[in-house]
Structure formats: C-alpha cells, structure tokens
Enzyme design. Structure first.
Site, PDB file in Angstrom:
ATOM      1  N   GLY A  46     -42.634   2.695  17.026  1.00  0.00           N
ATOM      2  CA  GLY A  46     -42.501   2.983  15.600  1.00  0.00           C
ATOM      3  C   GLY A  46     -41.644   1.923  14.927  1.00  0.00           C
ATOM      4  N   GLN A  51     -36.532  -2.175   8.688  1.00  0.00           N
ATOM      5  CA  GLN A  51     -36.139  -2.867   9.919  1.00  0.00           C
ATOM      6  C   GLN A  51     -36.528  -4.346   9.900  1.00  0.00           C
ATOM      7  OE1 GLN A  51     -37.769   0.551  12.524  1.00  0.00           O
ATOM      8  NE2 GLN A  51     -36.136  -0.330  13.761  1.00  0.00           N
ATOM      9  N   CYS A  94     -34.171   2.408  19.830  1.00  0.00           N
ATOM     10  CA  CYS A  94     -34.579   1.923  18.512  1.00  0.00           C
ATOM     11  C   CYS A  94     -34.617   0.396  18.570  1.00  0.00           C
ATOM     12  CB  CYS A  94     -33.562   2.379  17.468  1.00  0.00           C
ATOM     13  SG  CYS A  94     -33.917   1.783  15.807  1.00  0.00           S
ATOM     14  N   LEU A  95     -35.634  -0.186  17.962  1.00  0.00           N
ATOM     15  CA  LEU A  95     -35.742  -1.652  17.982  1.00  0.00           C
ATOM     16  C   LEU A  95     -34.559  -2.302  17.253  1.00  0.00           C
ATOM     17  CD1 LEU A  95     -39.584  -2.064  17.356  1.00  0.00           C
ATOM     18  CD2 LEU A  95     -38.365  -2.327  19.511  1.00  0.00           C
ATOM     19  N   HIS A 136     -37.443  10.178  13.462  1.00  0.00           N
ATOM     20  CA  HIS A 136     -36.597   8.993  13.713  1.00  0.00           C
ATOM     21  C   HIS A 136     -36.895   7.903  12.669  1.00  0.00           C
ATOM     22  CE1 HIS A 136     -34.847   5.787  16.534  1.00  0.00           C
ATOM     23  NE2 HIS A 136     -35.495   5.083  15.615  1.00  0.00           N
ATOM     24  N   GLU A 137     -38.188   7.653  12.444  1.00  0.00           N
ATOM     25  CA  GLU A 137     -38.572   6.599  11.492  1.00  0.00           C
ATOM     26  C   GLU A 137     -38.197   6.986  10.066  1.00  0.00           C
ATOM     27  OE1 GLU A 137     -39.249   3.796  12.621  1.00  0.00           O
ATOM     28  OE2 GLU A 137     -39.577   4.515  14.647  1.00  0.00           O
ATOM     29  N   HIS A 140     -34.766   6.119   9.112  1.00  0.00           N
ATOM     30  CA  HIS A 140     -34.577   4.710   8.712  1.00  0.00           C
ATOM     31  C   HIS A 140     -34.716   4.557   7.192  1.00  0.00           C
ATOM     32  CE1 HIS A 140     -34.116   2.487  12.425  1.00  0.00           C
ATOM     33  NE2 HIS A 140     -35.175   3.068  12.970  1.00  0.00           N
TER      34      HIS A 140
HETATM   35 NI    NI Z   1     -35.626   3.048  15.042  1.00  0.00          NI
END
Ligand code: NI
Length: 172
Positions: A46, A51, A94-95, A136-137, A140
């Site tokens: 995701g 991000q 998370c990225l 989660h997304e 963000h």
């Molecule tokens: Ni994330």
C-alpha cells in the site's frame, strides 16, 4: 510510469493532512500509475500519495499474494462509513518507516466509500488484511504513522534509529 522517491520518517511532509481531489483526471491517473510503480518497486502492499510528497487523498494498494497475478486497487477521497467493534492485530510495517515493525490493533472490518481509478463512486466492505491496510493508508492522509500508536518510549527508539540511518546515508 515513473518510480518516485518514498519519504521516510522523520519528515514533516509525512505529517501533513492531505487534501481532497476535485476530479479524477489525467494528472491524477498519472499520479496513481506512478504510485503503483513506486509501491511495487519497493515491495509494498500500500502507498499513500503523501509518501511521495504529494498531499492528495489518494491511495494505491495490492494485497494479492501471487506474484504474477496483480490486483491493483485505487482509492481517491476514501471515507470510512462503518467500523467493526471487533479488533484484529497485524504486525505492521510501512515504506516510510523502513525496517521497523510493530503489532497494531485496528477494527477488523470497515466499509469505505471512495472514487476508483475512473472517478466512479464505490463502496467496499473490507475485512482482515484489506481492512487493516486501508486503515493504515488512510492514517497517512491524516499525517498519522503506525508508530504513533506505540508508547512514547518505543516510538522515540524507532525515530532515533531511523534518524541514525539517515545520517549515514550517502547518495553517490
Ligand atoms: Ni505506511
């Protein structure tokens, strides 16, 4: 399509609140294509636009398990309509918080209203991994990272580690 740079914590941009998209046009589609490429290149499931530094309420996702059968999903202006009282727990990463993982509780099911890649309004009933990933997304989009749910101590240890990694990083 272009692979973009993923911002990592600590970075103030990640704490911005993303703005609603007015129309899903060419520019937004190009952004979604780039986000998907960026996410696949980083082996993520995701990614939110913020991000890669763009404060728009856009998320891409692919939770399919088979490598050759891609199932990309696009969410523009997602809104959670319903949440379950039951919780489920996943070990999240998370990225934007590289190499850090923690168990996070979230509602097990949720219903999300959003616009798809073509700007069509949709309603999705999500459960399990999909529900967790969406939540989660969507965090963000509010400038929230999963580490914000941890104790102050755990969070500060992670941020310290990430800052250290950053200072050692060189680009040649
Ligand atoms: Ni994330």
């Amino acid at each position: 399509m272009t692979v973009r740079t993923i911002l990592t914590e600590p970075n103030k941009i990640l704490r911005q609140i993303s703005k609603p998209v007015q129309t899903v046009g060419k520019e937004e589609k190009k952004l979604m294509d780039d986000m998907l490429d960026t996410m696949y290149a980083a082996n993520g499931i995701g990614l939110a636009a913020i991000q890669i530094g763009i404060p728009k309420r856009i998320i891409v996702m692919d939770i399919s398990k088979e490598e050759h059968k891609k199932e990309p999903r696009f969410f523009v202006n997602p809104v959670i309509k319903n949440r379950d009282n039951l919780k489920s727990t996943y070990e999240e990463g998370c990225l934007s918080v590289p190499d850090q993982f923690a168990e996070i509780d979230r509602p097990k099911k949720c219903e999300v209203e959003y616009l798809d890649y073509n700007g069509e309004k949709r309603l999705l009933k999500a459960d399990g991994l999909l529900a967790t990933c969406i939540q989660h997304e969507m965090d963000h989009l509010e400038g929230i990272l999963f580490i914000d749910y941890l104790s102050k101590l755990k969070k500060s240890i992670i941020i310290k580690k990430l800052s250290k990694n950053k200072s050692n990083r060189i680009v040649v």
